[in-house]
Design a protein around this motif. Sequence first.
Motif, PDB file in Angstrom:
ATOM      1  N   THR A   7       0.831  -1.216   0.000  1.00 17.72           N
ATOM      2  CA  THR A   7       0.000   0.000   0.000  1.00 17.72           C
ATOM      3  C   THR A   7       0.862   1.262   0.000  1.00 17.72           C
ATOM      4  N   TRP A   8       2.041   1.183   0.626  1.00 13.90           N
ATOM      5  CA  TRP A   8       2.904   2.370   0.677  1.00 13.90           C
ATOM      6  C   TRP A   8       3.411   2.726  -0.721  1.00 13.90           C
ATOM      7  N   ASP A   9       3.822   1.712  -1.473  1.00 17.71           N
ATOM      8  CA  ASP A   9       4.262   1.936  -2.846  1.00 17.71           C
ATOM      9  C   ASP A   9       3.140   2.496  -3.704  1.00 17.71           C
ATOM     10  N   LEU A  10       1.950   1.899  -3.574  1.00 14.71           N
ATOM     11  CA  LEU A  10       0.806   2.354  -4.383  1.00 14.71           C
ATOM     12  C   LEU A  10       0.516   3.826  -4.100  1.00 14.71           C
ATOM     13  N   ILE A  45      -7.087  -1.812  -6.682  1.00 11.36           N
ATOM     14  CA  ILE A  45      -6.754  -0.971  -5.536  1.00 11.36           C
ATOM     15  C   ILE A  45      -5.794   0.117  -6.032  1.00 11.36           C
ATOM     16  N   ALA A  46      -6.165   1.366  -5.754  1.00 12.56           N
ATOM     17  CA  ALA A  46      -5.380   2.504  -6.244  1.00 12.56           C
ATOM     18  C   ALA A  46      -4.871   3.303  -5.054  1.00 12.56           C
ATOM     19  N   GLY A  47      -3.624   3.722  -5.126  1.00 12.05           N
ATOM     20  CA  GLY A  47      -3.034   4.522  -4.060  1.00 12.05           C
ATOM     21  C   GLY A  47      -3.007   5.991  -4.426  1.00 12.05           C
ATOM     22  N   GLN A  48      -2.953   6.826  -3.383  1.00 11.33           N
ATOM     23  CA  GLN A  48      -2.963   8.275  -3.622  1.00 11.33           C
ATOM     24  C   GLN A  48      -2.308   8.951  -2.419  1.00 11.33           C
ATOM     25  N   ALA A  51      -1.912  16.594  -0.859  1.00 12.25           N
ATOM     26  CA  ALA A  51      -0.954  17.691  -0.666  1.00 12.25           C
ATOM     27  C   ALA A  51      -0.435  17.736   0.771  1.00 12.25           C
ATOM     28  N   LEU A  52      -1.200  17.210   1.712  1.00 14.58           N
ATOM     29  CA  LEU A  52      -0.767  17.188   3.114  1.00 14.58           C
ATOM     30  C   LEU A  52      -0.019  15.903   3.463  1.00 14.58           C
ATOM     31  N   GLN A  53       0.359  15.166   2.413  1.00 14.95           N
ATOM     32  CA  GLN A  53       1.103  13.906   2.590  1.00 14.95           C
ATOM     33  C   GLN A  53       0.305  12.830   3.301  1.00 14.95           C
ATOM     34  N   ARG A  54      -1.020  12.983   3.294  1.00 17.88           N
ATOM     35  CA  ARG A  54      -1.842  11.883   3.792  1.00 17.88           C
ATOM     36  C   ARG A  54      -1.988  10.864   2.671  1.00 17.88           C
ATOM     37  N   ARG A  55      -1.969   9.596   3.033  1.00 19.60           N
ATOM     38  CA  ARG A  55      -1.985   8.540   2.028  1.00 19.60           C
ATOM     39  C   ARG A  55      -3.306   7.771   2.085  1.00 19.60           C
ATOM     40  N   TYR A  56      -3.806   7.443   0.907  1.00 19.56           N
ATOM     41  CA  TYR A  56      -5.114   6.789   0.800  1.00 19.56           C
ATOM     42  C   TYR A  56      -5.043   5.609  -0.163  1.00 19.56           C
ATOM     43  N   VAL A  82     -18.558  -2.848  -5.078  1.00 17.93           N
ATOM     44  CA  VAL A  82     -18.188  -2.062  -3.907  1.00 17.93           C
ATOM     45  C   VAL A  82     -17.060  -1.107  -4.271  1.00 17.93           C
ATOM     46  N   GLU A  83     -17.060   0.020  -3.589  1.00 20.62           N
ATOM     47  CA  GLU A  83     -15.990   0.992  -3.756  1.00 20.62           C
ATOM     48  C   GLU A  83     -15.815   1.693  -2.423  1.00 20.62           C
ATOM     49  N   THR A  84     -14.593   1.730  -1.914  1.00 20.65           N
ATOM     50  CA  THR A  84     -14.368   2.372  -0.629  1.00 20.65           C
ATOM     51  C   THR A  84     -13.004   3.061  -0.632  1.00 20.65           C
ATOM     52  N   ARG A  85     -12.940   4.183   0.084  1.00 21.26           N
ATOM     53  CA  ARG A  85     -11.691   4.934   0.163  1.00 21.26           C
ATOM     54  C   ARG A  85     -11.262   4.934   1.621  1.00 21.26           C
ATOM     55  N   LEU A  86     -10.038   4.567   1.870  1.00 19.04           N
ATOM     56  CA  LEU A  86      -9.524   4.450   3.230  1.00 19.04           C
ATOM     57  C   LEU A  86      -8.224   5.222   3.360  1.00 19.04           C
TER      58      LEU A  86
END
Length: 170
Positions: A7-10, A45-48, A51-56, A82-86
Motif C-alpha cells: 500500500t505504501w508503494d501504491l 486498488i489505487a493509491g494516492q 498535498a498534506l502527505q496523507r496517504r489513501y 463495492v468501492e471504498t476509500r480508506l
Amino acid sequence: MISTVDTWDLARLGREQRGEAALASFARLLDGLPAQAESLVSWAIAGQTDALQRRYITLRADATVRMVCQRCLAEFDLPLHVETRLQLVETEAEIQAEESGEDDPEAPDQVLGSSFFDVLSLVEDELILALPYVPKHEVCPSLPKELNDSEGGDAGRPSPFAVLAKLKKD
Ligand SMILES: [Zn+2]
C-alpha cells in the motif's frame, strides 16, 4: 494469484493494481449462502498521496453472488459492486487515537498500511458489508404477474384480488 499489495508503494507512486480471485476462496462471504456458480471476483486498488502527505487507498471490487430470494425462495445471481476509500496509517495506535477523538464524520475510515497488505481480506470485508440483509428479486419470475405488478392485472382478466373481493361480497 496476487493476494497482497504494497500500500505504501501504491500511495507513493499513485499506482493502481488489479487482480482476480475465485469466488469460492471467500469462505466468510459465502457462509450461509447456497452453492455458488464458478466465478471470479475482480478487484482494483489505487493509491494516492494528497498535498498534506496523507496517504489513501481506493478499493473497488465486483462479484456475482448467488442468493436465495426471501420472497419466492428461488436462487438468483446478485451482482455486487463495492468501492471504498480508506486512509492509510502506520500504527494501530493512530487508528485508536482517531476513534477516541472528535472525529470528522466526513473523513474516510482508516486502515493499517503494509508492504504485504492482505487485499483479498479487505475485498471480502467490503463484499460482506454489501450483501443485502433481505435479498430479493426486483421482480420474482415465478409469482403470478398480479403480485409483481402494482398496476393490477391484464385488462382482459380479473386479478385474483378482484375475484376474492367479489367472493367476499357474495
Ligand atoms: Zn424472488
